[in-house]
Design a protein around this motif. Structure first.
Motif, PDB file in Angstrom:
ATOM      1  N   ALA A  88       2.366 -27.262   5.701  1.00 58.93           N
ATOM      2  CA  ALA A  88       2.939 -28.758   5.118  1.00 58.93           C
ATOM      3  C   ALA A  88       4.554 -28.667   5.406  1.00 58.93           C
ATOM      4  CB  ALA A  88       2.540 -29.293   4.023  1.00 58.93           C
ATOM      5  N   LYS A  89       4.892 -28.355   6.528  1.00 64.96           N
ATOM      6  CA  LYS A  89       6.372 -28.293   6.586  1.00 64.96           C
ATOM      7  C   LYS A  89       7.323 -29.139   5.946  1.00 64.96           C
ATOM      8  CE  LYS A  89       9.807 -26.447  10.046  1.00 64.96           C
ATOM      9  NZ  LYS A  89      10.138 -26.222  11.318  1.00 64.96           N
ATOM     10  N   VAL A  90       8.528 -28.776   5.414  1.00 66.42           N
ATOM     11  CA  VAL A  90       9.354 -29.611   5.048  1.00 66.42           C
ATOM     12  C   VAL A  90      10.750 -29.319   5.671  1.00 66.42           C
ATOM     13  CG1 VAL A  90      10.701 -30.199   2.634  1.00 66.42           C
ATOM     14  CG2 VAL A  90       8.388 -29.494   2.547  1.00 66.42           C
ATOM     15  N   ASP A  91      11.100 -30.323   6.367  1.00 68.37           N
ATOM     16  CA  ASP A  91      12.339 -30.203   7.188  1.00 68.37           C
ATOM     17  C   ASP A  91      13.614 -30.267   6.419  1.00 68.37           C
ATOM     18  OD1 ASP A  91      12.911 -32.871   6.931  1.00 68.37           O
ATOM     19  OD2 ASP A  91      11.883 -33.746   8.856  1.00 68.37           O
ATOM     20  N   ASP A  92      14.800 -30.016   6.958  1.00 67.88           N
ATOM     21  CA  ASP A  92      16.005 -29.950   6.254  1.00 67.88           C
ATOM     22  C   ASP A  92      16.316 -31.309   5.661  1.00 67.88           C
ATOM     23  OD1 ASP A  92      18.208 -28.056   5.733  1.00 67.88           O
ATOM     24  OD2 ASP A  92      19.060 -29.793   6.628  1.00 67.88           O
ATOM     25  N   ASP A  93      16.282 -32.297   6.424  1.00 70.31           N
ATOM     26  CA  ASP A  93      16.565 -33.451   6.076  1.00 70.31           C
ATOM     27  C   ASP A  93      15.698 -34.052   4.719  1.00 70.31           C
ATOM     28  OD1 ASP A  93      18.233 -34.087   8.153  1.00 70.31           O
ATOM     29  OD2 ASP A  93      16.629 -35.308   9.319  1.00 70.31           O
ATOM     30  N   LEU A  94      14.670 -33.848   4.658  1.00 68.59           N
ATOM     31  CA  LEU A  94      13.950 -34.140   3.355  1.00 68.59           C
ATOM     32  C   LEU A  94      14.440 -33.284   2.250  1.00 68.59           C
ATOM     33  CD1 LEU A  94      11.618 -35.515   2.048  1.00 68.59           C
ATOM     34  CD2 LEU A  94       9.772 -34.021   2.813  1.00 68.59           C
ATOM     35  N   LEU A  95      14.428 -31.711   2.471  1.00 69.56           N
ATOM     36  CA  LEU A  95      15.215 -30.952   1.389  1.00 69.56           C
ATOM     37  C   LEU A  95      16.544 -31.549   1.080  1.00 69.56           C
ATOM     38  CD1 LEU A  95      14.298 -28.534   0.112  1.00 69.56           C
ATOM     39  CD2 LEU A  95      15.345 -26.945   1.940  1.00 69.56           C
ATOM     40  N   LEU A  96      17.429 -31.682   2.071  1.00 67.56           N
ATOM     41  CA  LEU A  96      18.668 -32.277   1.568  1.00 67.56           C
ATOM     42  C   LEU A  96      18.407 -33.490   0.558  1.00 67.56           C
ATOM     43  CD1 LEU A  96      21.697 -32.295   1.812  1.00 67.56           C
ATOM     44  CD2 LEU A  96      21.532 -33.299   3.897  1.00 67.56           C
ATOM     45  N   PRO A 109      25.403 -32.979   8.175  1.00 68.74           N
ATOM     46  CA  PRO A 109      25.304 -32.553   6.722  1.00 68.74           C
ATOM     47  C   PRO A 109      23.821 -31.638   6.571  1.00 68.74           C
ATOM     48  CG  PRO A 109      24.800 -34.750   6.822  1.00 68.74           C
ATOM     49  CD  PRO A 109      25.492 -34.541   8.015  1.00 68.74           C
ATOM     50  N   SER A 110      23.696 -30.795   5.798  1.00 68.93           N
ATOM     51  CA  SER A 110      22.576 -29.922   5.760  1.00 68.93           C
ATOM     52  C   SER A 110      22.085 -29.599   4.407  1.00 68.93           C
ATOM     53  CB  SER A 110      22.261 -28.698   6.933  1.00 68.93           C
ATOM     54  OG  SER A 110      23.261 -27.875   6.623  1.00 68.93           O
ATOM     55  N   PHE A 111      21.090 -28.855   4.099  1.00 68.96           N
ATOM     56  CA  PHE A 111      20.744 -28.309   2.781  1.00 68.96           C
ATOM     57  C   PHE A 111      21.805 -27.212   2.669  1.00 68.96           C
ATOM     58  CE2 PHE A 111      18.646 -25.444  -0.202  1.00 68.96           C
ATOM     59  CZ  PHE A 111      18.517 -26.287  -1.189  1.00 68.96           C
ATOM     60  N   ARG A 112      21.870 -26.401   3.526  1.00 68.59           N
ATOM     61  CA  ARG A 112      22.443 -25.102   3.626  1.00 68.59           C
ATOM     62  C   ARG A 112      24.060 -25.329   3.295  1.00 68.59           C
ATOM     63  NH1 ARG A 112      18.889 -21.145   2.281  1.00 68.59           N
ATOM     64  NH2 ARG A 112      16.875 -21.369   3.618  1.00 68.59           N
ATOM     65  N   LYS A 113      24.549 -26.448   3.960  1.00 73.45           N
ATOM     66  CA  LYS A 113      25.804 -26.476   3.628  1.00 73.45           C
ATOM     67  C   LYS A 113      26.163 -27.292   2.159  1.00 73.45           C
ATOM     68  CE  LYS A 113      27.137 -27.509   8.449  1.00 73.45           C
ATOM     69  NZ  LYS A 113      27.700 -28.428   9.450  1.00 73.45           N
ATOM     70  N   PHE A 114      25.388 -28.245   1.976  1.00 75.66           N
ATOM     71  CA  PHE A 114      25.474 -28.898   0.805  1.00 75.66           C
ATOM     72  C   PHE A 114      25.213 -28.125  -0.663  1.00 75.66           C
ATOM     73  CE2 PHE A 114      24.616 -32.669  -2.134  1.00 75.66           C
ATOM     74  CZ  PHE A 114      25.826 -33.191  -2.145  1.00 75.66           C
ATOM     75  N   ALA A 115      24.409 -27.181  -0.552  1.00 70.44           N
ATOM     76  CA  ALA A 115      23.998 -26.419  -1.795  1.00 70.44           C
ATOM     77  C   ALA A 115      25.227 -25.754  -2.205  1.00 70.44           C
ATOM     78  CB  ALA A 115      22.799 -25.400  -1.506  1.00 70.44           C
ATOM     79  N   PRO A 116      25.871 -24.868  -1.255  1.00 69.49           N
ATOM     80  CA  PRO A 116      27.139 -24.317  -1.582  1.00 69.49           C
ATOM     81  C   PRO A 116      28.248 -25.141  -2.205  1.00 69.49           C
ATOM     82  CG  PRO A 116      26.201 -23.330   0.224  1.00 69.49           C
ATOM     83  CD  PRO A 116      25.508 -24.594   0.137  1.00 69.49           C
ATOM     84  N   TYR A 117      28.510 -26.235  -1.622  1.00 67.94           N
ATOM     85  CA  TYR A 117      29.335 -27.486  -2.020  1.00 67.94           C
ATOM     86  C   TYR A 117      29.049 -27.592  -3.440  1.00 67.94           C
ATOM     87  CZ  TYR A 117      31.635 -31.582  -2.359  1.00 67.94           C
ATOM     88  OH  TYR A 117      32.424 -32.941  -3.138  1.00 67.94           O
ATOM     89  N   MET A 118      27.781 -27.705  -3.822  1.00 71.92           N
ATOM     90  CA  MET A 118      27.397 -28.300  -5.085  1.00 71.92           C
ATOM     91  C   MET A 118      27.565 -27.196  -6.276  1.00 71.92           C
ATOM     92  SD  MET A 118      26.828 -31.586  -4.980  1.00 71.92           S
ATOM     93  CE  MET A 118      26.406 -31.469  -6.677  1.00 71.92           C
ATOM     94  N   GLN A 119      27.471 -25.930  -5.628  1.00 74.16           N
ATOM     95  CA  GLN A 119      27.673 -24.815  -6.570  1.00 74.16           C
ATOM     96  C   GLN A 119      29.033 -24.475  -6.932  1.00 74.16           C
ATOM     97  OE1 GLN A 119      25.843 -21.779  -3.959  1.00 74.16           O
ATOM     98  NE2 GLN A 119      23.663 -22.323  -4.656  1.00 74.16           N
ATOM     99  N   LEU A 120      29.971 -24.908  -5.890  1.00 74.96           N
ATOM    100  CA  LEU A 120      31.462 -24.725  -6.184  1.00 74.96           C
ATOM    101  C   LEU A 120      31.720 -25.949  -7.365  1.00 74.96           C
ATOM    102  CD1 LEU A 120      34.146 -23.730  -5.631  1.00 74.96           C
ATOM    103  CD2 LEU A 120      34.291 -25.491  -3.612  1.00 74.96           C
ATOM    104  N   GLU A 121      31.258 -27.276  -7.008  1.00 81.20           N
ATOM    105  CA  GLU A 121      31.536 -28.067  -7.924  1.00 81.20           C
ATOM    106  C   GLU A 121      31.034 -27.894  -9.466  1.00 81.20           C
ATOM    107  OE1 GLU A 121      32.584 -31.576  -7.580  1.00 81.20           O
ATOM    108  OE2 GLU A 121      33.301 -30.858  -5.749  1.00 81.20           O
ATOM    109  N   GLU A 122      29.839 -27.351  -9.532  1.00 83.41           N
ATOM    110  CA  GLU A 122      29.445 -26.614 -10.711  1.00 83.41           C
ATOM    111  C   GLU A 122      30.505 -25.737 -11.482  1.00 83.41           C
ATOM    112  OE1 GLU A 122      25.093 -25.856 -12.465  1.00 83.41           O
ATOM    113  OE2 GLU A 122      25.856 -24.209 -10.928  1.00 83.41           O
TER     114      GLU A 122
END
Length: 210
Positions: free
Chosen positions: A160-168, A192-205
């Protein structure tokens, strides 16, 4: 020796061969599989790579059955080594669930995988509910991202694959109110991708904790 034996590879012989009995399994499979955690995908991936690297796939995929190889000392040694690898990379609870006298490496491999892939429909429903109701709440961004990735990996294990768009989408939708403004900056990212946005949110935190 039966002609059937000619169809299997022997990692003990040939140019550049490596005696697999000298391999430190924990260097290649640095996780312990447990029935209660989410390490199955990582455990299977590590093992699949190791088996392919050493021409051992036919030992676990059922291509050659061990009863055909009775009397072949190399086959017996390899089979015992694989079983030892499996048993030393799983928890005691799992060991008690799969250990049985006389099993070959193929049988042990199938038993372990079946524990995590049987009842796929029920697992899929349960995991999808967890995934789509996953929110950050009081979690850190790191923990929230890890939770989403873990659930997506577990869904992948049952096809039941979850693609990057859904993960993001799930990442942004489940953020708590403190990150609402930061989430709007998603549109500023190129591709935009999950791999790019996750580090951005970590920096914001980190900046918010300042």
């Amino acid at each position: 020796m039966s002609s059937t034996t000619s169809t299997y590879s022997n990692p003990f012989t040939g140019p550049g061969s490596v005696d697999i009995r000298d391999i430190n399994i924990h260097d290649h499979v640095p996780v312990i599989l447990d029935a209660t955690d989410s390490m199955y995908f990582a455990w299977k991936t590590y093992f699949s790579l190791l088996l392919r690297e050493n021409n051992l796939v036919d030992r676990v995929d059922g291509t050659v059955h061990s009863h055909v190889m009775v009397g072949d000392s190399d086959w017996t040694a390899i089979d015992a080594t694989l079983i030892w690898w499996f048993f030393t990379t799983i928890s005691k609870d799992l060991l008690h669930m799969v250990v049985s006298d006389g099993d070959d490496a193929h049988v042990v491999w199938v038993k372990l995988n079946d524990l995590f892939t049987n009842n796929k429909l029920q697992c899929r429903v349960f995991l999808q509910q967890e995934f789509f109701y996953c929110h950050q709440d009081e979690q850190s961004i790191d923990d929230y991202c890890r939770c989403l990735e873990t659930l997506s990996d577990e869904l992948r294990d049952i096809n039941a694959k979850v693609d990057d768009d859904l993960l993001l989408s799930m990442l942004t939708a489940g953020l708590n109110e403190d990150f609402a403004n930061a989430a709007t900056n998603l549109t500023l990212l190129s591709e935009p991708s999950f791999r790019k946005f996750a580090p951005y949110m970590q920096l914001e935190e980190r900046q918010m904790k300042g």
